[in-house]
Write a protein that holds these residues in place. Structure first.
Motif, PDB file in Angstrom:
ATOM      1  N   TYR A 282     -32.093  36.303 -14.765  1.00  0.00           N
ATOM      2  CA  TYR A 282     -33.363  35.672 -14.401  1.00  0.00           C
ATOM      3  C   TYR A 282     -33.465  34.276 -15.039  1.00  0.00           C
ATOM      4  N   PHE A 285     -30.956  31.761 -13.550  1.00  0.00           N
ATOM      5  CA  PHE A 285     -31.364  31.222 -12.244  1.00  0.00           C
ATOM      6  C   PHE A 285     -32.509  30.227 -12.401  1.00  0.00           C
ATOM      7  N   ILE A 286     -33.466  30.575 -13.258  1.00  0.00           N
ATOM      8  CA  ILE A 286     -34.611  29.668 -13.440  1.00  0.00           C
ATOM      9  C   ILE A 286     -34.128  28.339 -14.055  1.00  0.00           C
ATOM     10  N   ILE A 288     -31.454  26.828 -13.479  1.00  0.00           N
ATOM     11  CA  ILE A 288     -30.810  25.998 -12.453  1.00  0.00           C
ATOM     12  C   ILE A 288     -31.818  25.046 -11.796  1.00  0.00           C
ATOM     13  N   VAL A 289     -33.060  25.503 -11.625  1.00  0.00           N
ATOM     14  CA  VAL A 289     -34.025  24.663 -10.892  1.00  0.00           C
ATOM     15  C   VAL A 289     -34.965  23.884 -11.811  1.00  0.00           C
ATOM     16  N   GLN A 290     -34.674  23.912 -13.121  1.00  0.00           N
ATOM     17  CA  GLN A 290     -35.543  23.143 -14.014  1.00  0.00           C
ATOM     18  C   GLN A 290     -35.315  21.645 -13.826  1.00  0.00           C
ATOM     19  N   PHE A 299     -35.012  27.935 -21.223  1.00  0.00           N
ATOM     20  CA  PHE A 299     -34.580  29.056 -20.377  1.00  0.00           C
ATOM     21  C   PHE A 299     -33.118  29.429 -20.652  1.00  0.00           C
ATOM     22  N   LEU A 413     -23.150  31.003 -14.205  1.00  0.00           N
ATOM     23  CA  LEU A 413     -24.446  30.358 -14.001  1.00  0.00           C
ATOM     24  C   LEU A 413     -24.715  29.320 -15.096  1.00  0.00           C
TER      25      LEU A 413
ATOM     26  N   ASP B 116     -29.473  28.026  -5.012  1.00  0.00           N
ATOM     27  CA  ASP B 116     -30.617  27.169  -5.359  1.00  0.00           C
ATOM     28  C   ASP B 116     -31.916  27.723  -4.792  1.00  0.00           C
ATOM     29  N   PHE B 118     -32.615  30.837  -4.036  1.00  0.00           N
ATOM     30  CA  PHE B 118     -32.984  32.054  -4.774  1.00  0.00           C
ATOM     31  C   PHE B 118     -33.611  31.685  -6.120  1.00  0.00           C
ATOM     32  N   ALA B 119     -32.997  30.705  -6.795  1.00  0.00           N
ATOM     33  CA  ALA B 119     -33.517  30.276  -8.098  1.00  0.00           C
ATOM     34  C   ALA B 119     -34.921  29.697  -7.949  1.00  0.00           C
ATOM     35  N   GLN B 120     -35.116  28.911  -6.888  1.00  0.00           N
ATOM     36  CA  GLN B 120     -36.435  28.308  -6.640  1.00  0.00           C
ATOM     37  C   GLN B 120     -37.478  29.386  -6.348  1.00  0.00           C
ATOM     38  N   LEU B 122     -37.409  32.470  -7.461  1.00  0.00           N
ATOM     39  CA  LEU B 122     -37.734  33.120  -8.736  1.00  0.00           C
ATOM     40  C   LEU B 122     -38.740  32.283  -9.528  1.00  0.00           C
ATOM     41  N   GLU B 123     -38.481  30.979  -9.568  1.00  0.00           N
ATOM     42  CA  GLU B 123     -39.364  30.068 -10.319  1.00  0.00           C
ATOM     43  C   GLU B 123     -40.778  30.064  -9.714  1.00  0.00           C
TER      44      GLU B 123
END
Lengths: 482, 176
Positions: A282, A285-286, A288-290, A299, A413, B116, B118-120, B122-123
């Motif tokens: 979790y 993945f989070i 990655i989009v920070q 994270f 990841l 990306d 999927f990550a978005q 989740l966020e």
């Protein structure tokens, strides 16, 4: 008596720093270096005399069965070394900013150091709980006074979260205390009391203690205080939180959870390991989009700590040894990552990665050193991260192959989010925010160089580090098996 | 670039011998050199096709390579065809080859972009809506409850006496 200086040196340094005015930072650094020297002396004694455990105990509140008992074995020594190495680095890192009321800041930092050191060597449940709570107070004030926007609300959330968790741990300790024949909080007595409980009751104690640790580390879904707190915390505060403080919880798993209720861990531990693995994925993945680098570090820390938690709860030699090495590595790498943040933010005024770029072309030295830190974080072979993560995954794989395989994804990841952050900030064209970027100062170079040397040094030759705790870990597991 | 290419050429000659068909290696008397090279680490495995099968595979592969070379010769040397730069203009196998089997596109679409997204998700959904809102709801609930209970403290003596009397009555009733 050998153990008292571990508490007294930081405590006296805290008092001295408070009365040192503008020289507080030098006093604090001097005290932390003295402490490092003393810890290295203890390490030398440990290696040469073959003395496996150093203890100190005096009765404190006999009516409650509380004693001032301290203990240093290979496991505690690892955490004491971590604290002693990281603390001077954190203090030195803070030199590049002029904090208002610095005498208070440095006194609080050293007070926190004393409390954290105490939690690593406490051999009495009450004492451990006390140090655990005391460590919270200085960091609360550090974040509240020197923190960023929205600090009042966020620090209160952090404080409440941790207090709630601690309460469950206290309940569990009191429950164990009631089951001790002599009504005492002594470590061995709590071990015996916990092990004598039926499996279901062990499960309840396990849940209570793990909840406190899960909040402190933190583990999904109890993590929401962490990214916000790291974000608003001043850099030294964030370094202390990530570098040392969260290790109180991971250390707690080894000392105050697994040996206390081994059957409970064996029976119900799979839920905690599963949650830790979910936490790894979790948070990865989070990450990655920070868009903000500091939130990304927060994270990423959750992901790494999730792996430590899962490995430790596997309760085998590889998992626990890996966890200990990874705690040390994570502490060093966190200081590096947060220091790079501080260097960039003091020059550009932003940590938004999309606004940064091309810094490597202006300051190649920073680019190179940051790359080494990134490689350490992503656990490249010959870096410190590799040793710990490899052992953790082996330990976890032995425990449960499916969970081990999922946890292994954290490495891939990790490469994605760390390399992206490196590319965005360091490579490409120089963005507007970085146009007036000034090269590193000598102080910054020295600290980053030290971090890099530790990353590579521990990675290339991890044997002495692994040897420190190996015997104690084996004994701990043998004790559980009996 | 010359030196790396020379090194790679040498290595490719050496590497080729690793996969030499078992039958041929036996005939040449060199099978032990390669078969047992990694035995101390991996142990020994006795698994190979028959000599006929090995020769058939070698023969078919060699024929395919020769045919491809001849086809390339016809296409690019005899007919002087020049490769089309625009992949979109091609069809069938030519398009597939010119697009390098579209492995990069596949990777970008189904690994990178999916990852990306999927990550978005989740966020945006799990982190910001579910987890954060749950934690905030607990805080709000505690505030709301304390807000209600706060009103018990009215400051009027009569209320406190009334609560006191009721509490005593309840305790007496419970004790009896």
């Amino acid at each position: 008596m050998q153990l008292l200086p571990l508490l007294l040196i930081p405590l006296l340094t805290a008092i001295s720093a408070y009365f040192s005015g503008k020289n507080a930072k030098y006093v604090a650094l001097g005290g932390s270096l003295l402490n490092l020297g003393y810890v290295l002396f203890l390490l030398y004694t440990y290696n040469t005399t073959g003395q496996e455990t150093i203890t100190f105990s005096v009765p404190w509140i006999p009516q409650l069965g509380v004693s001032f008992s301290l203990m240093l074995d290979g496991i505690s020594l690892m955490l004491t070394i971590l604290s002693a190495i990281v603390m001077p680095m954190v203090l030195y890192a803070s030199f590049n900013r002029d904090y208002p009321d610095r005498h208070v800041l440095y006194a609080l930092m050293m007070l926190m150091d004393a409390a954290m050191a105490g939690s690593f060597i406490a051999a009495d449940g009450f004492l451990f709980y006390l140090f655990w709570e005391i460590a919270l107070i200085p960091i609360y004030f550090i974040c509240l006074k020197w923190g960023g926007e929205g600090r009042q609300k966020i620090t209160l959330k952090f404080f409440l979260y941790t207090m709630v968790g601690s309460l469950f741990m206290l309940f569990a300790f009191i429950y164990l205390y009631q089951h001790t024949p002599d009504k005492t909080f002594a470590l061995q007595a709590l071990y015996e009391a916990g092990r004598s409980l039926p499996v279901q009751e062990q499960g309840l104690v396990f849940a209570g203690i793990f909840l406190a640790f899960a909040i402190k580390m933190p583990i999904f879904p109890l993590h929401t205080w962490q990214p916000e707190t790291y974000y608003i915390a001043p850099t030294p505060g964030a370094m202390l939180l990530s570098g040392i403080m969260l290790k109180m919880a991971t250390y707690g798993i080894i000392r105050w959870l697994i040996p206390v209720v081994p059957q409970g861990v064996a029976e119900y531990g799979i839920w905690a390991v599963g949650l830790s693995v979910v936490s790894i994925l979790y948070a990865s993945f989070i990450s990655i989009v920070q868009k903000d680098y500091k939130r990304l570090i927060a994270f990423a820390s959750i992901a790494h700590v999730g792996l430590i938690s899962a490995g430790l709860l596997s309760a085998n030699v590889q998992g626990i040894q890996g966890g200990l090495v990874e705690m040390l590595s994570h502490g060093i790498n966190s200081v590096g990552l947060f220091f790079v943040y501080d260097i960039i933010v003091t020059r550009t005024g932003t940590s938004e990665m999309d606004k940064l770029g091309g810094i490597r072309s202006i300051d190649p030295r920073l680019g190179f050193m940051f790359l080494i830190i990134v490689l350490g974080v992503v656990a490249l072979p010959f870096t410190n991260g590799f040793v710990g993560e490899f052992l953790l995954i082996v330990g976890l794989f032995k425990y449960n192959q499916v969970l081990g395989a999922f946890a292994g994804l954290s490495i891939i990841l990790g490469v994605v989010y760390m390399f992206r952050s490196f590319q965005k900030m360091m490579l490409g064209e120089v963005k507007d925010e970085a146009l007036n970027y000034k090269k590193q100062t000598r102080q910054e170079t020295m600290l980053l160089l030290l971090v890099c040397l530790l990353i590579v040094g521990f990675g290339v030759y991890p044997k002495p580090i692994l040897a420190i705790s190996e015997k104690s870990v084996v004994e701990l597991l043998q004790g559980i098996a009996q | 670039m010359t030196i790396p290419l020379v090194l790679l050429a040498i290595l490719s000659i050496i590497g080729g011998w690793m996969g030499i068909p078992h039958g041929i290696a036996h005939a040449m008397g060199i099978h032990k050199s390669f078969d047992t090279f990694l035995a101390p680490v991996l142990g020994t495995f006795e698994m190979h096709a028959s000599l006929g099968m090995e020769l058939a595979i070698m023969g078919v592969t060699t024929l395919l390579i020769i045919a491809t070379i001849y086809y390339a010769y016809l296409l690019f040397v005899k007919k002087q065809v020049r490769p089309v730069r625009d992949v979109e203009a091609l069809t069938g196998p030519s398009r597939l080859i010119a697009g390098r089997f579209f492995i990069d596109e596949f990777y970008r679409k189904y690994i990178v972009q999916a990852n990306d997204k999927f990550a978005q998700l989740l966020e945006n959904v799990v982190e910001n809506r579910v987890v954060d809102n749950t934690v905030n709801a607990i805080g709000t609930a505690v505030s709301a409850i304390s807000n209600r209970f706060r009103k018990i403290q009215t400051g009027q003596l009569e209320h406190y006496v009334l609560v006191f009397v009721v509490a005593v009555a309840v305790m007496v009733a419970l004790l009896i």
